[in-house]
Design a protein around this motif. Structure first.
Motif, PDB file in Angstrom:
ATOM      1  N   MET A 161       0.813  -1.224   0.000  1.00  0.00           N
ATOM      2  CA  MET A 161       0.000   0.000   0.000  1.00  0.00           C
ATOM      3  C   MET A 161       0.847   1.275   0.000  1.00  0.00           C
ATOM      4  SD  MET A 161      -3.461  -0.937   2.121  1.00  0.00           S
ATOM      5  CE  MET A 161      -2.656  -1.610   3.547  1.00  0.00           C
ATOM      6  N   PRO A 162       1.794   1.470   0.909  1.00  0.00           N
ATOM      7  CA  PRO A 162       2.595   2.697   0.825  1.00  0.00           C
ATOM      8  C   PRO A 162       3.556   2.704  -0.363  1.00  0.00           C
ATOM      9  CG  PRO A 162       3.184   1.434   2.785  1.00  0.00           C
ATOM     10  CD  PRO A 162       2.037   0.754   2.157  1.00  0.00           C
ATOM     11  N   LEU A 163       3.964   1.521  -0.850  1.00  0.00           N
ATOM     12  CA  LEU A 163       4.833   1.478  -2.028  1.00  0.00           C
ATOM     13  C   LEU A 163       4.135   2.012  -3.275  1.00  0.00           C
ATOM     14  CD1 LEU A 163       6.799  -1.885  -1.728  1.00  0.00           C
ATOM     15  CD2 LEU A 163       7.659   0.438  -1.483  1.00  0.00           C
ATOM     16  N   SER A 164       2.811   2.039  -3.258  1.00  0.00           N
ATOM     17  CA  SER A 164       2.069   2.551  -4.416  1.00  0.00           C
ATOM     18  C   SER A 164       2.290   4.049  -4.608  1.00  0.00           C
ATOM     19  CB  SER A 164       0.573   2.262  -4.260  1.00  0.00           C
ATOM     20  OG  SER A 164       0.022   3.023  -3.200  1.00  0.00           O
ATOM     21  N   ALA A 165       2.836   4.723  -3.615  1.00  0.00           N
ATOM     22  CA  ALA A 165       3.104   6.163  -3.748  1.00  0.00           C
ATOM     23  C   ALA A 165       4.168   6.443  -4.793  1.00  0.00           C
ATOM     24  CB  ALA A 165       3.520   6.747  -2.400  1.00  0.00           C
ATOM     25  N   PHE A 166       5.137   5.555  -4.944  1.00  0.00           N
ATOM     26  CA  PHE A 166       6.219   5.789  -5.897  1.00  0.00           C
ATOM     27  C   PHE A 166       5.735   5.824  -7.343  1.00  0.00           C
ATOM     28  CE2 PHE A 166       8.439   4.153  -2.134  1.00  0.00           C
ATOM     29  CZ  PHE A 166       9.255   5.245  -1.889  1.00  0.00           C
ATOM     30  N   PRO A 167       4.978   4.824  -7.830  1.00  0.00           N
ATOM     31  CA  PRO A 167       4.469   4.956  -9.200  1.00  0.00           C
ATOM     32  C   PRO A 167       3.446   6.077  -9.339  1.00  0.00           C
ATOM     33  CG  PRO A 167       3.738   2.889  -8.232  1.00  0.00           C
ATOM     34  CD  PRO A 167       4.710   3.502  -7.285  1.00  0.00           C
ATOM     35  N   PHE A 168       2.751   6.411  -8.260  1.00  0.00           N
ATOM     36  CA  PHE A 168       1.812   7.531  -8.318  1.00  0.00           C
ATOM     37  C   PHE A 168       2.549   8.831  -8.604  1.00  0.00           C
ATOM     38  CE2 PHE A 168      -0.751  10.886  -6.350  1.00  0.00           C
ATOM     39  CZ  PHE A 168      -1.929  10.707  -7.051  1.00  0.00           C
ATOM     40  N   VAL A 169       3.690   9.015  -7.954  1.00  0.00           N
ATOM     41  CA  VAL A 169       4.505  10.218  -8.195  1.00  0.00           C
ATOM     42  C   VAL A 169       5.075  10.195  -9.609  1.00  0.00           C
ATOM     43  CG1 VAL A 169       6.645  11.378  -7.521  1.00  0.00           C
ATOM     44  CG2 VAL A 169       5.024  10.653  -5.780  1.00  0.00           C
TER      45      VAL A 169
END
Length: 119
Positions: free
Chosen positions: A75-83
């Motif tokens: 779940m928090p790793l999804s922030a990287f592709p979001f950025v």
């Protein structure tokens, strides 16, 4: 921490931009990274919640803890592709210090041709 967040909020400027011209490559890149972010976040959420629910209903499945931890990490790793799929990252744009305009560093010729001039 609340004070630091308040200071950050005051320093961040957001400009409302409508009709931002994106080339096909940028559109595909944005769609790809946002899809990856969604899969990681919602897949992690499903794995985490599903493992907890199944572990609560059944006994004798200690490997479900690993599935729950993996889902929690995704779940928090999804922030990287979001950025990576964000408009400022793709376009090299940032809001001016006064928040009234957008500054684009090294715009492509196609982008510059589609943006109306401010006269």
């Amino acid at each position: 921490m609340a004070e630091r967040l308040d200071q950050h909020r005051r320093n961040v400027r957001v400009a409302d931009v409508k009709g931002w011209p994106l080339c096909r490559k940028c559109t595909r890149t944005r769609a790809w990274w946002l899809t990856v972010a969604s899969v990681l976040f919602f897949g992690g959420l499903a794995a985490f919640a599903g493992a907890l629910i199944v572990a609560g209903v059944t006994d004798g499945m200690p490997w479900l803890a690993g599935v729950a931890v993996a889902g929690f990490v995704l779940m928090p790793l999804s922030a990287f592709p979001f950025v990576l799929g964000s408009l400022p990252r793709l376009t090299g744009a940032q809001t001016s210090p006064d928040g009234a305009s957008v500054i684009v560093t090294n715009p492509s010729e196609a982008f510059a041709a589609e943006v109306p001039s401010a006269r």
